[in-house]
Design a protein around this motif. Sequence first.
Motif, PDB file in Angstrom:
ATOM      1  N   SER A   1       0.836  -1.195   0.000  1.00 12.82           N
ATOM      2  CA  SER A   1       0.000   0.000   0.000  1.00 12.82           C
ATOM      3  C   SER A   1       0.874   1.250   0.000  1.00 12.82           C
ATOM      4  CB  SER A   1      -0.912   0.012   1.231  1.00 12.82           C
ATOM      5  OG  SER A   1      -1.627   1.229   1.305  1.00 12.82           O
TER       6      SER A   1
ATOM      7  N   TRP B   1      -0.781   4.216  -0.076  1.00 16.34           N
ATOM      8  CA  TRP B   1      -1.724   5.239   0.354  1.00 16.34           C
ATOM      9  C   TRP B   1      -1.256   5.869   1.662  1.00 16.34           C
ATOM     10  CZ3 TRP B   1      -7.613   4.094  -0.473  1.00 16.34           C
ATOM     11  CH2 TRP B   1      -7.846   3.900  -1.833  1.00 16.34           C
TER      12      TRP B   1
ATOM     13  N   SER C   1      -6.781   1.329   4.516  1.00 17.89           N
ATOM     14  CA  SER C   1      -7.790   0.809   3.600  1.00 17.89           C
ATOM     15  C   SER C   1      -8.111  -0.619   4.024  1.00 17.89           C
ATOM     16  CB  SER C   1      -7.281   0.858   2.155  1.00 17.89           C
ATOM     17  OG  SER C   1      -6.028   0.210   2.057  1.00 17.89           O
TER      18      SER C   1
ATOM     19  N   ILE D   1      -5.622  -2.918   5.859  1.00 14.77           N
ATOM     20  CA  ILE D   1      -4.364  -2.719   5.140  1.00 14.77           C
ATOM     21  C   ILE D   1      -3.763  -1.403   5.625  1.00 14.77           C
ATOM     22  CG2 ILE D   1      -3.246  -2.487   2.896  1.00 14.77           C
ATOM     23  CD1 ILE D   1      -4.500  -5.203   3.309  1.00 14.77           C
TER      24      ILE D   1
ATOM     25  N   PRO E   1      -1.289   1.839   5.895  1.00  8.20           N
ATOM     26  CA  PRO E   1      -0.651   2.673   4.866  1.00  8.20           C
ATOM     27  C   PRO E   1       0.860   2.485   4.830  1.00  8.20           C
ATOM     28  CG  PRO E   1      -1.314   3.997   6.753  1.00  8.20           C
ATOM     29  CD  PRO E   1      -1.880   2.634   6.974  1.00  8.20           C
TER      30      PRO E   1
ATOM     31  N   ASP F   1     -11.323  -4.296  -3.029  1.00 10.52           N
ATOM     32  CA  ASP F   1     -11.158  -3.443  -1.858  1.00 10.52           C
ATOM     33  C   ASP F   1     -12.488  -3.320  -1.124  1.00 10.52           C
ATOM     34  OD1 ASP F   1     -12.733  -1.653  -3.262  1.00 10.52           O
ATOM     35  OD2 ASP F   1     -11.079  -0.362  -3.850  1.00 10.52           O
TER      36      ASP F   1
ATOM     37  N   PHE G   1      -1.591  -1.414  -3.875  1.00 13.12           N
ATOM     38  CA  PHE G   1      -2.788  -0.684  -3.468  1.00 13.12           C
ATOM     39  C   PHE G   1      -2.457   0.799  -3.552  1.00 13.12           C
ATOM     40  CE2 PHE G   1      -6.433  -1.081  -0.164  1.00 13.12           C
ATOM     41  CZ  PHE G   1      -7.341  -1.009  -1.194  1.00 13.12           C
ATOM     42  N   ARG G   2      -2.788   1.424  -4.682  1.00 15.17           N
ATOM     43  CA  ARG G   2      -2.391   2.806  -4.899  1.00 15.17           C
ATOM     44  C   ARG G   2      -3.588   3.659  -5.265  1.00 15.17           C
ATOM     45  NH1 ARG G   2       2.888   1.365  -8.635  1.00 15.17           N
ATOM     46  NH2 ARG G   2       4.166   0.500  -6.961  1.00 15.17           N
TER      47      ARG G   2
END
Length: 204
Positions: free
Chosen positions: A84, A86, A90, A136, A138, A171, A198-199
């Motif tokens: 991830s 982000w 998430s 998930i 970051p 997701d 995961f972007r």
Amino acid sequence: MQCLGRMKNARRCKNEASFLVCSHHKWQPLAFLLSVITIIGIFGGIYQDVVKPISEEPSAEKSTNPAQEPTSMGYITIPIEIESSWDEYSFLDRKAEFYIVRPESPGTQVVVSSGAAKIEIPEDGMTINNGEKIYISPHNTTKTKVILPKSKKLQGYLNEGGYEIQLVLFDQYGSVFPHMEQRLFDREFLAEGFRYWFRLVLDE
């Protein structure tokens, strides 16, 4: 009738009894029953703790190849890594989909099997929705496994070779994970698995 009880010299009691034993030996049947139960318990414990583990010990000829271990119980497990990038947390839906395909010609393939799979909760992993979505974190890589359903057909495709597999992850909003890839469905792949990113995708 004559009493069935035994005296101290092990001889049969000569008293008359209305039912099996006389009043002097009324506890002997209960003592005999308790003795039988105790003996059964002792032998049962010996079998459970000593005999059974020895009989179930794996054979020295059994393969210890890590790539074969996921299929030893009939279930095929595939390791996955989710990276991830982000800045916020998430969630990953534990429900996944798989597709087994057979390439026919360049640019052409046939789906021979498909279905639902389940994602294993990582160690020390956090979930929501009664364990149906995995947290998930970051800027971190989450490692877990996808468990395919128990199927002789899937085992056959794996052993036969020449097939490919695609895993579809979702997701928390039901969107498909980006950067999906299709890999050969063989034992070497089972040892390596898939890697996902995961972007956040910005609209142009």
